[in-house]
Design a protein around this motif. Sequence first.
Motif, mmCIF file in Angstrom:
data_model
loop_
_atom_site.group_PDB
_atom_site.id
_atom_site.type_symbol
_atom_site.label_atom_id
_atom_site.label_comp_id
_atom_site.label_asym_id
_atom_site.label_seq_id
_atom_site.Cartn_x
_atom_site.Cartn_y
_atom_site.Cartn_z
ATOM 1 N N VAL A 1 0.853 -1.197 0.000
ATOM 2 C CA VAL A 1 0.000 0.000 0.000
ATOM 3 C C VAL A 1 0.888 1.247 0.000
ATOM 4 O O VAL A 1 0.635 2.196 -0.749
ATOM 5 C CB VAL A 1 -0.963 0.004 1.207
ATOM 6 N N ALA A 2 1.937 1.242 0.804
ATOM 7 C CA ALA A 2 2.864 2.371 0.848
ATOM 8 C C ALA A 2 3.510 2.598 -0.513
ATOM 9 O O ALA A 2 3.698 3.743 -0.940
ATOM 10 C CB ALA A 2 3.928 2.147 1.923
ATOM 11 N N SER A 3 3.823 1.535 -1.213
ATOM 12 C CA SER A 3 4.416 1.635 -2.542
ATOM 13 C C SER A 3 3.439 2.252 -3.543
ATOM 14 O O SER A 3 3.817 3.101 -4.358
ATOM 15 C CB SER A 3 4.857 0.246 -3.006
ATOM 16 N N VAL A 4 2.177 1.852 -3.473
ATOM 17 C CA VAL A 4 1.149 2.418 -4.355
ATOM 18 C C VAL A 4 0.992 3.915 -4.081
ATOM 19 O O VAL A 4 0.923 4.732 -5.006
ATOM 20 C CB VAL A 4 -0.202 1.677 -4.184
ATOM 21 N N VAL A 5 0.962 4.291 -2.806
ATOM 22 C CA VAL A 5 0.828 5.710 -2.442
ATOM 23 C C VAL A 5 2.063 6.491 -2.891
ATOM 24 O O VAL A 5 1.954 7.616 -3.381
ATOM 25 C CB VAL A 5 0.562 5.872 -0.930
ATOM 26 N N ALA A 6 3.243 5.893 -2.765
ATOM 27 C CA ALA A 6 4.471 6.548 -3.220
ATOM 28 C C ALA A 6 4.438 6.770 -4.732
ATOM 29 O O ALA A 6 4.871 7.815 -5.222
ATOM 30 C CB ALA A 6 5.693 5.724 -2.825
#
Length: 133
Positions: free
Chosen positions: A107-112
């Motif tokens: 999820v953090a990667s998608v937001v990044a």
Amino acid sequence: REQSSQLTKLLERLNTWGTTIQNELDRSPVLKSIRIESELRPWRNLSPQQQGADPFQRCLIGPFEHDGSNNKMVLYHYDVENERMLFEDDPSGGAGSQNLVLSLDAVASVVADLEKEARALLETRIMSDLRTT
């Protein structure tokens, strides 16, 4: 608590950069008609077309830690579509089901990635503004 804090920060970043992208689209005469959903809504409030177009359809989020009985840590995944927790010993699903699992790191990667695209859109507009002034 750490996971809750991480999730809260991710939601804040998602809202910030989603709003930035929509604001930049609104400012562009060419892209003005493009609308994005910057507000998160419960799965049940999405139309069947929106649900079908969601790239994260049938994904579970997790694993999350939960304080179980006897101070034993229990893992669970969250089923967004059905709004329920699936504990690892739940026979109806969990990570072993046909669902894909989206970790908090994913999820953090998608937001990044969203942040990166928003910054690029913002930079493009600023450079365009500088050329026209």
